[in-house]
Design a protein around this motif. Structure first.
Motif, PDB file in Angstrom:
ATOM      1  N   TYR A  13      95.136 -13.748-134.823  1.00  0.00           N
ATOM      2  CA  TYR A  13      95.922 -13.747-133.595  1.00  0.00           C
ATOM      3  C   TYR A  13      97.316 -13.157-133.841  1.00  0.00           C
ATOM      4  O   TYR A  13      97.774 -12.285-133.097  1.00  0.00           O
ATOM      5  N   SER A  86     102.799 -18.198-133.459  1.00  0.00           N
ATOM      6  CA  SER A  86     101.828 -17.829-132.432  1.00  0.00           C
ATOM      7  C   SER A  86     102.346 -18.157-131.034  1.00  0.00           C
ATOM      8  O   SER A  86     102.202 -17.360-130.104  1.00  0.00           O
ATOM      9  N   THR A  90     103.206 -15.382-128.242  1.00  0.00           N
ATOM     10  CA  THR A  90     102.548 -15.457-126.935  1.00  0.00           C
ATOM     11  C   THR A  90     103.586 -15.387-125.822  1.00  0.00           C
ATOM     12  O   THR A  90     103.429 -14.625-124.853  1.00  0.00           O
TER      13      THR A  90
END
Length: 108
Positions: A13, A86, A90
């Motif tokens: 990710y 992360s 995002t």
């Protein structure tokens, strides 16, 4: 096994987010839509745009290399840092998407 799959997901990710951020930022810089506020990335881009893209790509490849060499980091602190990174990425990518959406309405 759950820990290993979470680690793999976070690495993939983050690598993908970093690449996407690099290319979106590059497009924004090239078209004069945005300014880079990170001093390191701004200096790389000003030196040469390819250096900017190479750095972003290199960081992603470095992250993904942990998976290629089947390296498992078991540190709780590293997992927390990966999770926080992360979440930040995002948010950053959502912000970029919002700005691009606004730009598309202004341009039409």
């Amino acid at each position: 096994m759950k820990g290993k799959s979470t680690f793999r997901f976070l690495i993939i990710y983050l690598g993908c987010c970093n690449l996407l951020d690099g290319f979106v930022t590059f497009l924004g810089l090239e078209n004069g839509w945005i300014e880079e506020v990170n001093p390191l990335m701004r200096s790389l881009y000003e030196w040469h745009p390819i250096a900017f893209l190479s750095y972003k790509t290199g960081i992603s490849l470095l992250l993904l290399s942990f998976l290629l060499f089947n390296k498992q980091i078991k540190s709780v602190i590293v997992r927390i840092l990966l999770s926080v990174a992360s979440i930040i990425y995002t948010f950053l990518l959502c912000l970029h998407a919002y700005w691009l959406l606004l730009l598309s309405f202004i341009a039409t």
